[in-house]
Design a protein around this motif. Structure first.
Motif: not given
Length: 227
Positions: A12-17, A47-54, A80-91
Motif C-alpha cells: 500500500y505504498a508505505q512503511y514506517y518507523l 511513529h513515522l509514515t513514509v510514502s512510496c511510489g511502489t 528530500v524532506v526533514d521533519l521532527s519526531l518525538y521518541s517516547v521511550t528511546g526506541e
C-alpha cells in the motif's frame, strides 16, 4: 549506525518507523498529512509514515543513526524532506506494513540519544518508476532515512522533483509543525514541581530521572494521588 537492505517489503505504498509505545492505527491521518504537507512523510510521537511510489514489493532502504546533523543532501535524490519526531521511550525501528518483520540488515534501534526529539531526513528516488510498475521485485525505488537528536522544528522541504511528490506538494502552503507528545498528568505535575523548586528542565526532553528521584523523595506524586 548505517545499514542498507535491498528488500524492504512495502505494501500500500508505505512503511514506517515505530516506537514501542505506538499502537496500530494510532496515527490514522498520517497519509492525509503527507498529501497536504511535504508529500513524502509524516511524523507523530513514536511513529513515522513514509510514502512510496511502489505499491507492493521491495524498495532499497538505507538507515543511518547519528548524533550530529548530516551535510547537504546529494543532488541525485529526487525528494528530500526533514521533519521532527518525538521518541517516547528511546526506541525507534523500521516497520513494514501489517506488522511484518523488517529485513535483518535494518533492524535495530535508531534513537541513538534515547527518549526525546529527533530530526529525520527522508530522501527518495525512483518513486515515479515504482508508481509506473505498481509491483516491483527486485527494487526500482530507493530511500534513505537519517536520524539525529535535535529540537523540534517545522517540516523543511529541500526539494520535491518527482511526479509522485509534485502531484500533491504545494510550496506555498505553510510547513507542518511538529506534533508533541501528550504529557501525562504525572509528567505535568513533575514539571510544575521542578519549576517551583527552581530546577531547570528541558521541555524538549522527558523529565530526567534525577528530577523524578528528587520528586519521589519529596512525595510529590504520592501526595497528589492521595488527594
Amino acid at each position: 549506525m548505517i545499514a542498507t537492505t535491498d528488500r524492504l517489503r512495502v505494501d500500500y505504498a508505505q512503511y514506517y518507523l515505530y516506537g514501542s509505545t505506538y499502537a496500530e492505527g494510532q496515527d490514522h491521518d498520517a497519509f492525509q498529512r503527507i498529501r497536504t504537507g511535504n508529500s513524502v512523510a509524516a511524523a507523530a510521537p513514536d511513529h513515522l509514515t513514509v510514502s512510496c511510489g511502489t505499491h507492493a514489493g521491495s524498495i532499497r532502504l538505507t538507515v543511518e543513526s547519528r548524533m550530529d546533523p548530516p551535510g547537504p543532501p546529494g543532488a541525485d535524490w529526487e525528494a528530500v524532506v526533514d521533519l521532527s519526531l518525538y521518541s517516547v521511550t528511546g526506541e525507534l525501528g523500521v516497520q513494514p506494513w501489517g506488522g511484518q518483520a523488517a529485513d535483518e540488515a535494518v533492524r535495530g534501534n535508531l534513537a541513538a540519544a534515547g527518549a526525546g526529539w529527533y530530526r529525520v531526513r527522508v530522501e527518495t528516488r525512483g518513486r515515479d518508476t515504482g508508481r509506473a510498475l505498481n509491483v516491483a521485485n527486485p527494487w526500482v525505488e530507493e530511500h534513505r532515512l537519517t536520524l539525529w537528536p535535535a529540537p523540534p522544528a517545522p517540516d523543511h522541504v529541500h526539494r520535491v522533483t518527482d511526479e509522485v511528490g509534485k502531484a500533491t506538494y504545494d510550496p506555498t502552503r505553510p510547513a507542518d509543525p511538529p506534533i508533541p507528545p501528550v504529557p501525562s498528568a504525572d509528567e505535568s505535575l513533575l514539571r510544575a514541581w521542578a519549576r517551583s523548586a527552581g530546577i531547570a528542565i528541558d521541555d524538549n526532553k522527558p523529565v530526567p530521572r534525577s528530577v523524578r528521584a528528587l520528586a519521589a523523595v519529596a512525595g510529590v506524586l504520592r501526595s497528589h494521588h492521595e488527594q
